[in-house]
Design an enzyme around this catalytic site. Structure first.
Site, PDB file in Angstrom:
ATOM      1  N   CYS A  28      34.766  28.164  36.347  1.00  0.00           N
ATOM      2  CA  CYS A  28      35.145  29.676  36.634  1.00  0.00           C
ATOM      3  C   CYS A  28      34.831  30.935  35.577  1.00  0.00           C
ATOM      4  O   CYS A  28      34.512  32.117  36.026  1.00  0.00           O
ATOM      5  CB  CYS A  28      36.198  29.788  37.461  1.00  0.00           C
ATOM      6  SG  CYS A  28      37.569  29.301  36.591  1.00  0.00           S
ATOM      7  N   HIS A 123      42.048  30.099  37.152  1.00  0.00           N
ATOM      8  CA  HIS A 123      40.984  30.562  37.699  1.00  0.00           C
ATOM      9  C   HIS A 123      40.717  32.023  37.181  1.00  0.00           C
ATOM     10  O   HIS A 123      41.724  32.796  37.009  1.00  0.00           O
ATOM     11  CB  HIS A 123      41.276  30.356  39.408  1.00  0.00           C
ATOM     12  CG  HIS A 123      39.871  31.049  39.772  1.00  0.00           C
ATOM     13  ND1 HIS A 123      38.828  30.400  39.979  1.00  0.00           N
ATOM     14  CD2 HIS A 123      39.625  32.128  40.784  1.00  0.00           C
ATOM     15  CE1 HIS A 123      37.721  30.778  40.566  1.00  0.00           C
ATOM     16  NE2 HIS A 123      38.160  31.820  41.154  1.00  0.00           N
ATOM     17  N   ASP A 138      33.802  36.385  43.148  1.00  0.00           N
ATOM     18  CA  ASP A 138      34.727  35.157  42.993  1.00  0.00           C
ATOM     19  C   ASP A 138      33.816  34.082  43.315  1.00  0.00           C
ATOM     20  O   ASP A 138      33.227  33.812  44.370  1.00  0.00           O
ATOM     21  CB  ASP A 138      36.092  35.183  43.976  1.00  0.00           C
ATOM     22  CG  ASP A 138      37.049  34.105  43.569  1.00  0.00           C
ATOM     23  OD1 ASP A 138      36.535  33.127  43.162  1.00  0.00           O
ATOM     24  OD2 ASP A 138      38.010  34.608  44.033  1.00  0.00           O
TER      25      ASP A 138
END
Length: 270
Positions: A28, A123, A138
């Site tokens: 991520c 994250h 995202d």
């Protein structure tokens, strides 16, 4: 959505397309940096090299302090904010905590900025203005999700209230990513027209509402549920649903910018 204007006031960057990366393993941080830059500029190996450089610098400063434990990359592949800062610094971009005094204006008028990166636990994700419009990039979402300028401020406040660390990214962002790089993409990046991203988001949101209604897990009254299904604007529907669900149950650690998380099946590995 108007995709004709860019941050610099000229024509649309990247031919009006949006660059999005869908979650791969625990990359991520890579996805966050690349969507902030709007192109596949960094790989996990690039960030690992930057983390190694930072580690070596810290080791030299802590010589004789015993065993060294890296705080720049974890065993499962999560990278520190220092690594993201170093990557963005390659493009002369500054990363500033949103709650710092120097970012006060961004706290008041976030819509006047160009990018924010957000972090909680392991994250990272980016909220970015592209061609005059705001999107949530995202990597747990199937496509970038459009955010209205009004909802941007409310969403940032929601993230802060849920414990997320938010950083402002300032500077001159790359104006173009050569589309030829599409052929040499990293495998998890994709270029989407705004209307394609909107279509994918609508499809995911519709599936979410349908599943939640059938399972009875939305936590809403019958009247509220019927009201939502009567709204044609998917973005408005998602925002209202998120608001209603927040008021009807204890907020989750990570609020969604829409009612749909649009997660891949391995989202727990984010």
């Amino acid at each position: 959505m108007d995709s004709s204007s860019s941050e610099g006031g000229g024509g649309a960057i990247n031919e009006g397309m949006l660059y999005h990366e869908v979650q791969e393993s625990k990359l991520c941080a890579v996805h966050c940096v690349n969507t902030a830059l709007q192109g596949p500029f960094f790989s996990e190996f690039d960030l690992a090299a930057l983390a190694s450089d930072l580690d070596h610098t810290e080791q030299r400063m802590m010589l004789g302090a015993g065993d060294f434990l890296s705080h720049n990359v974890s065993l499962d592949g999560d990278f520190s904010i220092q690594v993201l800062q170093k990557a963005l610094d390659v493009w002369d971009l500054q990363v500033i905590r949103l709650d710092s005094p120097v970012a006060e204006q961004a706290q008041i008028d976030p819509e006047k900025e160009n990018a924010f990166i957000c972090h909680l636990l392991d994250h990272w994700f980016c909220i970015r203005k592209v061609n005059g419009e705001w999107y949530n990039f995202d990597s747990l979402y199937a496509a970038p999700e459009h955010l209205s300028k009004f909802y941007l401020s409310a969403y940032l406040d929601s993230l802060k209230g849920s414990g997320w660390s938010i950083f402002l990214v300032k500077g001159n962002f790359p104006s173009e990513c050569p589309m030829a790089s599409l052929e040499a993409s990293n495998g998890y990046g994709q270029w989407l027209l705004p209307e394609d991203a909107e279509r994918i988001t609508k499809s995911c949101n519709s599936a979410f509402f349908r599943t939640e209604k059938e399972s009875g897990q939305m936590g809403l009254s019958d009247e509220e549920t019927e009201m939502l299904f009567g709204i044609e604007d998917e973005g408005l529907k998602a925002a209202i649903a998120a608001s209603l669900m927040d008021s009807s149950r204890v907020p989750e650690t990570r609020p969604s910018s829409s009612a749909n998380e649009n997660k891949k099946s391995d989202a727990e590995n984010a």
